[in-house]
Design an enzyme around this catalytic site. Structure first.
Site, PDB file in Angstrom:
ATOM      1  N   LYS A  95       0.837  -1.190   0.000  1.00  0.00           N
ATOM      2  CA  LYS A  95       0.000   0.000   0.000  1.00  0.00           C
ATOM      3  C   LYS A  95       0.879   1.250   0.000  1.00  0.00           C
ATOM      4  CE  LYS A  95      -3.888   1.902   2.725  1.00  0.00           C
ATOM      5  NZ  LYS A  95      -4.734   1.644   3.910  1.00  0.00           N
ATOM      6  N   SER A 125      -9.389   1.616   2.869  1.00  0.00           N
ATOM      7  CA  SER A 125      -8.493   2.400   2.055  1.00  0.00           C
ATOM      8  C   SER A 125      -7.436   1.573   1.333  1.00  0.00           C
ATOM      9  CB  SER A 125      -7.796   3.447   2.945  1.00  0.00           C
ATOM     10  OG  SER A 125      -7.004   2.813   3.934  1.00  0.00           O
ATOM     11  N   SER A 150     -10.130  -1.036   6.729  1.00  0.00           N
ATOM     12  CA  SER A 150      -9.419  -0.851   5.459  1.00  0.00           C
ATOM     13  C   SER A 150      -8.737  -2.084   4.903  1.00  0.00           C
ATOM     14  CB  SER A 150      -8.385   0.267   5.605  1.00  0.00           C
ATOM     15  OG  SER A 150      -9.019   1.479   5.927  1.00  0.00           O
TER      16      SER A 150
END
Length: 452
Positions: A85, A154, A178
């Site tokens: 990420k 996210s 997330s």
């Protein structure tokens, strides 16, 4: 050059890749090139990556192959492409936290998790897309199952990349939902270990009290292997003090000594669920029979969710303070509004929310004296249509607040073919048992539900 006729590259597991490289069946360079050839055309449609650079990937693979040629120890993740990420620092790739205000930000050092992965021979495949600062304007990543639907957030890019077969494993972070929610929306396994087992040093700080690292994969063995690699003490993250290595893989793949016992938990948000998803979970609860009791959590459970919001707002505002003072005009409006909300949190509410974590968490301990895992929805339903929102984290927030380990399994789907995840929650620090229970449920799900 690896022949694409001999292997379905997007179906390879991390374990299979490691064995191919270790045995000399294929070089890391051959496999890396095959993954790039597969991923690059998909990326034009999915936008799963914030940074994907062929040269950066190939250099890592070539270094690994040179090490093998001289008899070096390749590590337990030799040649495995793993996406990180964009919230995770890497010394050789930009880390921009999904925001144009940090365009071109180049860290000097790897985050602890990136360092641990590289030490075991993993190839950092790229940085996956995410909403600005994990909370702001969503990235334009699309759901591989339907390009018109959100992949969640996210850790949107990480979930989408694994679901599309661009990489076998990816790393994300979770503060509210997330990891679990995007895994549910994209139809992959998402695992959030017990808070404090994996270091957060070198990660974008959102809410230091709650932030966690999570793993995406398509099978339990891969997820357990990567999570096991990441569990380590780190002087730069006090929450990991005293953490020792955990044996996750062997336990996760073992047969439970007794048939696992589950309790089906309906949160106070049950009526907010998509009707089709609610019907699917009702059918699952019925199929599991009387030996799996159903419990409705009292509305006091909302206290944990409300407390999480308080902590997130306040700590995010503090984490963003310096950046807002120097580059606030470049920050998206959604992020600005969240920062402003956090500035309004008073000290009494903040300290009260933080102090309540332990008693709220301890309230679930008695569940695990009788049951191996809690079963609950991973999301309110399948991925919503549109890219302006990443969905609601309400089905994950309580478990994030408590820091209990959670995993979502892609075992249900809507009539339109969109995945619906089943979330299992385990006792704190009993991660191996949770993974074993999850693996058992995957292997026995068709027998339980009567599907062929």
């Amino acid at each position: 050059m690896m022949s694409k006729d001999t292997v379905a590259i997007h179906e390879l597991t991390a374990v299979a890749i490691r064995e191919m490289v270790a045995s000399g069946q294929h070089t890391a360079e051959e496999l890396a090139q095959a993954f790039l050839d597969y991923a690059e055309p998909l990326e034009e449609k999915l936008h799963a990556f914030a940074y994907l650079n062929r040269e950066a990937v190939m250099v890592q693979a070539q270094i690994l192959d040179r090490g093998r040629a001289i008899g070096g120890d390749l590590g337990k993740l030799a040649g495995v492409p793993i996406a990180l990420k964009d919230a995770i620092d890497t010394f050789d790739m930009p880390t921009e936290f999904g925001s144009a205000s940090l365009a071109g930000r180049q860290p000097r050092w790897d985050a602890k998790v990136a360092k641990l992965l590289r030490n075991q021979g993993a190839i950092i495949f790229g940085k996956t897309a995410m909403p600005a600062f994990c909370l702001g304007q969503p990235a334009q990543t699309r759901n591989p199952h339907n390009l018109e639907h959100t992949p969640g957030g996210s850790s949107s890019g990480s979930a989408a990349a694994v679901a599309a077969g661009m990489v076998p494993v990816a790393i994300g972070t979770q503060t509210a939902g997330s990891v679990i929610r995007p895994a549910s929306f994209c139809g992959v396994i998402g695992f959030k270990p017990t808070r404090g087992l994996i270091s957060r040093s070198g990660l974008q700080p959102l809410c230091d009290t709650i932030d966690q690292v999570g793993v995406f994969g398509r099978n339990i063995e891969d997820v357990a292997l990567v999570a096991q690699t990441l569990i380590a003490a780190d002087d730069d993250d006090a929450t990991t003090k005293g953490v020792l290595p955990r044996v996750l893989v062997d336990t996760a793949l073992s047969e439970p000594p007794f048939k696992p016992k589950f309790v089906f938990v309906k949160t106070p948000q049950w009526e907010q669920m998509d009707p089709e998803a609610r019907e699917a979970f009702d059918a699952l609860a019925e199929a599991m029979g009387e030996e799996t009791p159903t419990i409705e959590l009292p509305t006091v459970a909302n206290t944990g969710i409300d407390n999480l919001k308080i902590l997130m707002d306040a700590e995010f505002a503090v984490a963003m303070d310096e950046h807002m003072r120097h580059s606030g005009e470049q920050v998206d409006e959604r992020t600005k509004s969240i920062v402003e909300r956090g500035r309004q949190v008073n000290a009494f509410d903040y300290l009260k929310a933080k102090r309540a974590i332990e008693p709220v968490t301890a309230g679930f301990d008695e569940f695990f004296e009788r049951f191996d895992a809690i079963i609950t929805p991973a999301s309110l339903g399948p991925a919503p249509k549109g890219l302006d929102s990443t969905g609601d984290s309400v089905m994950n927030a309580l478990w994030s607040y408590t820091g209990m380990p959670a995993i979502t399994l892609p075992l249900l789907q809507s009539e339109a073919g969109l995945p619906i995840g089943i979330q299992l929650v385990g006792a704190r620090h009993d991660d191996a048992r949770l993974l074993r229970t999850a693996n058992w449920l995957i292997n026995n799900f068709d027998a339980i539900t009567g599907e062929s």
